[in-house]
Design a protein around this motif. Structure first.
Motif, PDB file in Angstrom:
ATOM      1  N   GLY A 110       0.811  -1.218   0.000  1.00  0.00           N
ATOM      2  CA  GLY A 110       0.000   0.000   0.000  1.00  0.00           C
ATOM      3  C   GLY A 110       0.837   1.257   0.000  1.00  0.00           C
ATOM      4  N   GLY A 111       2.135   1.094   0.132  1.00  0.00           N
ATOM      5  CA  GLY A 111       3.022   2.243   0.126  1.00  0.00           C
ATOM      6  C   GLY A 111       3.381   2.688  -1.285  1.00  0.00           C
ATOM      7  N   GLN A 112       4.039   3.820  -1.348  1.00  0.00           N
ATOM      8  CA  GLN A 112       4.554   4.389  -2.591  1.00  0.00           C
ATOM      9  C   GLN A 112       3.491   4.517  -3.676  1.00  0.00           C
ATOM     10  N   PRO A 113       2.305   5.029  -3.361  1.00  0.00           N
ATOM     11  CA  PRO A 113       1.335   5.275  -4.429  1.00  0.00           C
ATOM     12  C   PRO A 113       1.830   6.376  -5.349  1.00  0.00           C
ATOM     13  N   ASN A 114       1.636   6.206  -6.618  1.00  0.00           N
ATOM     14  CA  ASN A 114       2.136   7.186  -7.576  1.00  0.00           C
ATOM     15  C   ASN A 114       1.222   7.228  -8.789  1.00  0.00           C
ATOM     16  N   VAL A 115       0.994   8.443  -9.280  1.00  0.00           N
ATOM     17  CA  VAL A 115       0.244   8.620 -10.527  1.00  0.00           C
ATOM     18  C   VAL A 115       1.075   9.480 -11.460  1.00  0.00           C
ATOM     19  N   ASP A 146       1.938  12.439 -14.257  1.00  0.00           N
ATOM     20  CA  ASP A 146       1.658  13.871 -14.202  1.00  0.00           C
ATOM     21  C   ASP A 146       0.328  14.243 -14.858  1.00  0.00           C
ATOM     22  N   SER A 147      -0.035  13.562 -15.922  1.00  0.00           N
ATOM     23  CA  SER A 147      -1.237  13.933 -16.661  1.00  0.00           C
ATOM     24  C   SER A 147      -2.524  13.737 -15.861  1.00  0.00           C
ATOM     25  N   VAL A 148      -2.475  12.945 -14.809  1.00  0.00           N
ATOM     26  CA  VAL A 148      -3.669  12.704 -14.000  1.00  0.00           C
ATOM     27  C   VAL A 148      -3.468  13.133 -12.547  1.00  0.00           C
ATOM     28  N   LYS A 149      -2.320  13.705 -12.247  1.00  0.00           N
ATOM     29  CA  LYS A 149      -2.027  14.105 -10.869  1.00  0.00           C
ATOM     30  C   LYS A 149      -3.027  15.155 -10.411  1.00  0.00           C
ATOM     31  N   GLY A 150      -3.507  14.974  -9.189  1.00  0.00           N
ATOM     32  CA  GLY A 150      -4.508  15.884  -8.657  1.00  0.00           C
ATOM     33  C   GLY A 150      -5.925  15.464  -8.977  1.00  0.00           C
ATOM     34  N   ARG A 151      -6.084  14.501  -9.887  1.00  0.00           N
ATOM     35  CA  ARG A 151      -7.424  14.021 -10.252  1.00  0.00           C
ATOM     36  C   ARG A 151      -7.596  12.538  -9.932  1.00  0.00           C
ATOM     37  N   PHE A 152      -6.554  11.757 -10.136  1.00  0.00           N
ATOM     38  CA  PHE A 152      -6.609  10.309  -9.911  1.00  0.00           C
ATOM     39  C   PHE A 152      -5.804   9.946  -8.670  1.00  0.00           C
ATOM     40  N   SER A 153      -6.209   8.884  -8.015  1.00  0.00           N
ATOM     41  CA  SER A 153      -5.424   8.341  -6.911  1.00  0.00           C
ATOM     42  C   SER A 153      -5.552   6.819  -6.909  1.00  0.00           C
ATOM     43  N   ILE A 154      -4.521   6.177  -6.380  1.00  0.00           N
ATOM     44  CA  ILE A 154      -4.484   4.713  -6.340  1.00  0.00           C
ATOM     45  C   ILE A 154      -4.392   4.266  -4.894  1.00  0.00           C
ATOM     46  N   SER A 155      -5.073   3.186  -4.592  1.00  0.00           N
ATOM     47  CA  SER A 155      -5.041   2.634  -3.240  1.00  0.00           C
ATOM     48  C   SER A 155      -5.264   1.134  -3.332  1.00  0.00           C
ATOM     49  N   ARG A 156      -5.092   0.452  -2.205  1.00  0.00           N
ATOM     50  CA  ARG A 156      -5.298  -0.986  -2.214  1.00  0.00           C
ATOM     51  C   ARG A 156      -5.916  -1.454  -0.916  1.00  0.00           C
ATOM     52  N   ASP A 157      -6.652  -2.554  -1.019  1.00  0.00           N
ATOM     53  CA  ASP A 157      -7.266  -3.209   0.135  1.00  0.00           C
ATOM     54  C   ASP A 157      -6.697  -4.626   0.166  1.00  0.00           C
ATOM     55  N   SER A 158      -5.799  -4.896   1.087  1.00  0.00           N
ATOM     56  CA  SER A 158      -5.127  -6.195   1.122  1.00  0.00           C
ATOM     57  C   SER A 158      -6.074  -7.315   1.519  1.00  0.00           C
ATOM     58  N   VAL A 159      -7.111  -6.987   2.284  1.00  0.00           N
ATOM     59  CA  VAL A 159      -8.066  -8.029   2.701  1.00  0.00           C
ATOM     60  C   VAL A 159      -8.846  -8.518   1.490  1.00  0.00           C
ATOM     61  N   LYS A 160      -9.185  -7.591   0.611  1.00  0.00           N
ATOM     62  CA  LYS A 160      -9.959  -7.939  -0.575  1.00  0.00           C
ATOM     63  C   LYS A 160      -9.077  -8.241  -1.782  1.00  0.00           C
ATOM     64  N   ASN A 161      -7.758  -8.179  -1.619  1.00  0.00           N
ATOM     65  CA  ASN A 161      -6.845  -8.386  -2.758  1.00  0.00           C
ATOM     66  C   ASN A 161      -7.207  -7.464  -3.920  1.00  0.00           C
ATOM     67  N   THR A 162      -7.523  -6.240  -3.602  1.00  0.00           N
ATOM     68  CA  THR A 162      -8.028  -5.322  -4.614  1.00  0.00           C
ATOM     69  C   THR A 162      -7.250  -4.017  -4.610  1.00  0.00           C
ATOM     70  N   VAL A 163      -6.970  -3.534  -5.814  1.00  0.00           N
ATOM     71  CA  VAL A 163      -6.363  -2.225  -6.002  1.00  0.00           C
ATOM     72  C   VAL A 163      -7.394  -1.337  -6.691  1.00  0.00           C
ATOM     73  N   TYR A 164      -7.481  -0.100  -6.236  1.00  0.00           N
ATOM     74  CA  TYR A 164      -8.477   0.831  -6.750  1.00  0.00           C
ATOM     75  C   TYR A 164      -7.802   1.971  -7.492  1.00  0.00           C
ATOM     76  N   LEU A 165      -8.508   2.492  -8.467  1.00  0.00           N
ATOM     77  CA  LEU A 165      -8.104   3.729  -9.124  1.00  0.00           C
ATOM     78  C   LEU A 165      -9.294   4.683  -9.034  1.00  0.00           C
ATOM     79  N   GLN A 166      -9.173   5.668  -8.166  1.00  0.00           N
ATOM     80  CA  GLN A 166     -10.214   6.679  -8.023  1.00  0.00           C
ATOM     81  C   GLN A 166      -9.954   7.779  -9.039  1.00  0.00           C
ATOM     82  N   MET A 167     -10.916   8.041  -9.872  1.00  0.00           N
ATOM     83  CA  MET A 167     -10.763   9.030 -10.936  1.00  0.00           C
ATOM     84  C   MET A 167     -11.806  10.122 -10.757  1.00  0.00           C
ATOM     85  N   ASN A 168     -11.335  11.322 -10.510  1.00  0.00           N
ATOM     86  CA  ASN A 168     -12.202  12.490 -10.355  1.00  0.00           C
ATOM     87  C   ASN A 168     -11.894  13.499 -11.458  1.00  0.00           C
ATOM     88  N   GLY A 169     -12.806  14.408 -11.674  1.00  0.00           N
ATOM     89  CA  GLY A 169     -12.564  15.433 -12.682  1.00  0.00           C
ATOM     90  C   GLY A 169     -12.252  14.858 -14.050  1.00  0.00           C
TER      91      GLY A 169
END
Length: 112
Positions: free
Chosen positions: A55-60, A62-85
């Motif tokens: 879950g460390g070192q999340p990085n996006v 430059d073209s999506v910085k400030g709008r997209f973010s990445i995260s993960r849920d280890s219990v669900k074995n899932t990685v998310y990409l939240q996309m705003n704007g």
């Protein structure tokens, strides 16, 4: 072998939001990182975001910085990409990748 299944794509208006999910059959894979890529219509596949399995070192990029973010849920074995704007130029098939394995992708269309 790792199976990656993306979900959450769809049609959204400019300025809207979506959250993509990538569920892995296991987090016990060789690479330490998981990635989101995208392939716009008629263009090459490009890197969008990355995150360490811990879950460390999340990085996006430059073209999506400030709008997209990445995260993960280890219990669900899932990685998310939240996309705003979202913008029309974000229209693409979004893929999850790790350790030589690709998911089948999920289509995001940004249009009014």
């Amino acid at each position: 072998q790792v199976q990656l299944v993306e979900s959450g794509g769809g049609l959204v208006q400019p300025g809207g939001s979506l959250r993509l999910s990538c569920t892995a059959s296991t987090f016990s894979f060789s690479s330490s990182f998981m990635f989101w890529y995208r392939q716009p219509p008629g263009k090459e596949r490009e890197l969008v975001a990355s995150i360490h399995k811990s879950g460390g070192q999340p990085n996006v990029v430059d073209s999506v910085k400030g709008r997209f973010s990445i995260s993960r849920d280890s219990v669900k074995n899932t990685v998310y990409l939240q996309m705003n704007g979202l913008k029309p130029e974000d229209t693409a098939v979004y893929y999850c990748y790790t350790s030589g394995y690709w998911g089948k992708g999920t289509l995001v269309t940004v249009s009014s």
